[in-house]
Write a protein that holds these residues in place. Structure first.
Motif, PDB file in Angstrom:
ATOM      1  N   ASP A   1       0.816  -1.209   0.000  1.00  0.00           N
ATOM      2  CA  ASP A   1       0.000   0.000   0.000  1.00  0.00           C
ATOM      3  C   ASP A   1       0.854   1.266   0.000  1.00  0.00           C
ATOM      4  O   ASP A   1       0.504   2.261  -0.623  1.00  0.00           O
ATOM      5  CB  ASP A   1      -0.937   0.007   1.223  1.00  0.00           C
ATOM      6  CG  ASP A   1      -2.097  -0.950   1.033  1.00  0.00           C
ATOM      7  OD1 ASP A   1      -2.652  -0.979  -0.074  1.00  0.00           O
ATOM      8  OD2 ASP A   1      -2.429  -1.683   1.982  1.00  0.00           O
TER       9      ASP A   1
ATOM     10  N   LYS B   1      -6.660   5.314   0.896  1.00  0.00           N
ATOM     11  CA  LYS B   1      -5.199   5.317   0.781  1.00  0.00           C
ATOM     12  C   LYS B   1      -4.716   5.890  -0.545  1.00  0.00           C
ATOM     13  O   LYS B   1      -3.631   5.554  -1.021  1.00  0.00           O
ATOM     14  CB  LYS B   1      -4.625   3.898   0.964  1.00  0.00           C
ATOM     15  CG  LYS B   1      -4.911   3.291   2.322  1.00  0.00           C
ATOM     16  CD  LYS B   1      -4.361   1.890   2.393  1.00  0.00           C
ATOM     17  CE  LYS B   1      -4.659   1.254   3.744  1.00  0.00           C
ATOM     18  NZ  LYS B   1      -4.307  -0.155   3.798  1.00  0.00           N
TER      19      LYS B   1
ATOM     20  N   LEU C   1      -1.004   6.068   6.201  1.00  0.00           N
ATOM     21  CA  LEU C   1      -0.504   4.713   5.988  1.00  0.00           C
ATOM     22  C   LEU C   1       0.538   4.449   7.070  1.00  0.00           C
ATOM     23  O   LEU C   1       1.458   5.251   7.250  1.00  0.00           O
ATOM     24  CB  LEU C   1       0.149   4.585   4.612  1.00  0.00           C
ATOM     25  CG  LEU C   1      -0.778   4.295   3.445  1.00  0.00           C
ATOM     26  CD1 LEU C   1      -1.622   5.503   3.115  1.00  0.00           C
ATOM     27  CD2 LEU C   1       0.021   3.883   2.235  1.00  0.00           C
TER      28      LEU C   1
ATOM     29  N   ALA D   1      -0.187  -0.868   6.155  1.00  0.00           N
ATOM     30  CA  ALA D   1       0.290  -0.916   4.771  1.00  0.00           C
ATOM     31  C   ALA D   1       1.118  -2.173   4.497  1.00  0.00           C
ATOM     32  O   ALA D   1       1.588  -2.382   3.386  1.00  0.00           O
ATOM     33  CB  ALA D   1       1.128   0.322   4.461  1.00  0.00           C
TER      34      ALA D   1
END
Lengths: 334, 258
Positions: free
Chosen positions: A73, A147, A283, A288
């Motif tokens: 992520d 995100k 994040l 993540a």
């Protein structure tokens, strides 16, 4: 320490290694315009990093790859959010590589001049842009609940980030001057020490401002320790350079690079990309990260591969340990 | 491949319906993307062999896989079929260019041999250009020799071409999946990177690599025409070795400099 934490540290180590190593070869690339007075001198500079720049870039690949695998992520938000700056860096790195390789392949003044211009600009631009990118990562950018980066190119060019860019540019030039002083002979070695002095003073001002801003923005006690270490390293590097201790000066500027990057990552932790929209959307190391199974496999691979890479890279530096002067530059085209 | 990505295997062969035994299509005429191809030349059972190591077992076809995927992941079967024209011909061009390179390489290895399987008077020395020898005593005709060397030059780029078609095939054959069964390409796209931005980036790369390809090819031609440097001698001693004469070597120019 959980596995995601371990990988955060490993990624920080990879970036630190990258900036330590490619930092000086960016610096040497910039010095081809600032320091060298003629063609043989430019070749001396290029040949100091000739055998090592590609190994140095491996650190970037592993840092990017480790981010992709350990924090998908983070990678996704970072690479799609910072699309144009990273595209610019990539184009620069591609051109820089071929510029080193092609420059001496034709005995033609215009050809060489053009590739030398490419070497200069493609060393200067990434040296600046990496600082911009990292300042933005540490300070945070607009990120929504999904995100996704919601800013644009101008969001990234804020005063703090631009100061970060100038800092890395100055720091790498300083680090590169000290590397040049350590690796060359004759007039260019003397001038590299002079360049190191003034670029070191510029770096001291910029780095102090940037790191104090970082400390005020997101710092904690640990980042304060590394901040002080970075400043101490910088002053020691300046002192050693003035005293003619080139090896120590380079080690000290290396300490500065390491401590400065450590300050950034310590300020960042436990986030990996803070959201300026809402801290809840940030994040983090935990939200993540990859699955535990992926991280376990990666830890084993890294455990075996990293010492091997360090060994052969160290060997490269050992083989090419001698200083180079204009007398070593062959007169023929290749 | 048929286990992890059955659609890729079927689309490589334009195998529309499950077949047992499944043939390997060498060449097809007609529109393979129409769902019913007029295959000109195929080897019976070979695809079964490639998938299962026997010549009779069934290999799932495009329509069957698409129907199964639609039933499992939702949507119409047509949503799960990649571009069959590209995959079918991409696979063939990959194999074609690759095998041609291999055959040329193997032929070159045989024809340019200098010592082995040659009559003693036909052997050539280390730095001589060898004649193209077909058998122990028989040399290729001047016409074939000329074209033999030319083939070597003209097929230089074939491995790259084969490689490119292979990538095009494997990426197109994966569609609509980015990760088979887990993530579709449509959900893998960055939502905040616009089409304009992607077009700019792609144009930058195309322009960059075109220019670099021209420079690279020009340099290769220049160096190929110049031929090898024959005056170059290996260094008398390794200058990195510390010996009584190490200092004498200290100012010697680098054997290779950027």
């Amino acid at each position: 320490m959980s596995l995601p934490d371990v990988w955060f540290v490993l990624i920080a180590v990879l970036w630190t290694g990258y900036f330590f190593l490619e930092g000086f070869d960016f610096g040497v690339g910039i010095l081809t315009k600032l320091l060298a007075r003629n063609e043989p001198e430019r070749r001396v500079l290029i040949n100091t990093i000739g055998p090592v720049w590609d190994g140095n870039e491996v650190w970037l690949l592993t840092a990017g790859g480790a981010t992709f695998a350990a924090f998908p992520d983070w990678y996704a938000t970072l690479f799609s959010g910072f699309y144009f700056p990273l595209l610019a860096i990539l184009v620069c790195l591609i051109l820089r590589v071929v510029a080193f390789e092609y420059r001496a392949k034709r005995d033609d003044a215009a050809w060489k001049r053009n590739w030398e211009a490419v070497i200069f600009w493609t060393s200067l631009l990434p040296a600046f842009l990496w600082g911009v990118a990292f300042a933005n990562i540490v300070h945070g950018v607009p990120i929504d609940q999904q995100k996704n980066f919601t800013g644009n190119l101008l969001t990234l060019l804020n005063p703090y980030a631009l100061l970060g860019g100038c800092t890395t540019l100055a720091l790498f030039t300083f680090h590169g001057s000290l590397f040049t002083a350590l690796k060359t002979l004759g007039g260019i070695r003397e001038r590299a020490r002079t360049t190191a002095t003034w670029s070191g003073l510029v770096t001291a001002v910029l780095a102090l401002a940037f790191l104090l801003w970082t400390q005020a923005d997101r710092g904690d006690n640990w980042s304060l320790v590394t901040l002080l270490l970075a400043v101490a390293g910088l002053l020691a590097a300046l002192g050693c350079n003035l005293g003619g201790r080139e090896g120590w000066a380079f080690i000290c500027s290396g300490v500065t690079v390491v401590a400065a990057v450590a300050t950034l990552f310590l300020a960042l932790f436990p986030d990996v990309m803070p959201s300026t929209t809402d801290p809840a959307f940030s994040l983090t190391v935990s939200n993540a990260a990859s699955a535990h199974y992926s991280l376990t496999i990666m830890t084993w691979v890294a455990g075996f591969a990293t010492p091997l890479v360090l060994l052969y890279q160290g060997w490269t530096y050992w083989v090419f340990r001698r200083r180079i002067g204009v007398q070593h530059i062959p007169t023929t085209a290749h | 491949m048929f286990e992890q990505q059955p659609m890729k295997m079927a689309s490589a062969e334009a195998l529309w319906e499950t077949a047992a035994p499944a043939p390997f299509s060498v060449f097809a005429i007609g529109d393979v993307s129409k769902g019913d191809n007029s295959v000109e030349l195929s080897i019976p059972g070979l695809l079964s062999f490639l998938a299962h190591s026997n010549f009779t077992e069934a290999v799932p076809g495009i329509n069957n896989v698409a129907a199964a995927e639609a039933a499992r992941y939702g949507g119409k079967p047509a949503d799960y079929i990649p571009n069959i024209f590209v995959t079918f011909w991409g696979f063939r061009l990959m194999i074609g260019f690759g095998m041609t390179s291999f055959v040329c390489g193997a032929a070159g290895l045989w024809l340019t041999r200098k010592k082995r399987w040659l009559a003693p008077e036909r052997r050539t020395g280390e730095d001589e250009v060898p004649p193209l020898m077909l058998t122990r005593n028989r040399e290729l005709s001047p016409f074939l020799t000329k074209w033999g060397w030319r083939c070597g030059i003209l097929t230089l780029g074939f491995p790259l071409v084969a490689n490119s078609f292979g990538w095009i095939f494997t990426e197109m054959g994966r569609q609509p999946w980015a990760v088979y069964g887990l993530m579709k390409t449509s959900s893998a796209v960055s939502p905040n990177v616009s089409v304009t931005v992607q077009i700019i980036a792609l144009s930058v790369f195309i322009a960059l690599y075109t220019v670099l390809a021209v420079v690279e090819v020009k340099l290769m031609v220049k160096y190929a025409k110049a031929g090898p440097v024959t005056s170059e001698q290996p260094p008398a001693k390794d200058p990195t070795l510390r010996g009584p004469d190490a200092d004498a070597d200290a100012d010697k120019p680098l054997a290779f400099a950027y």
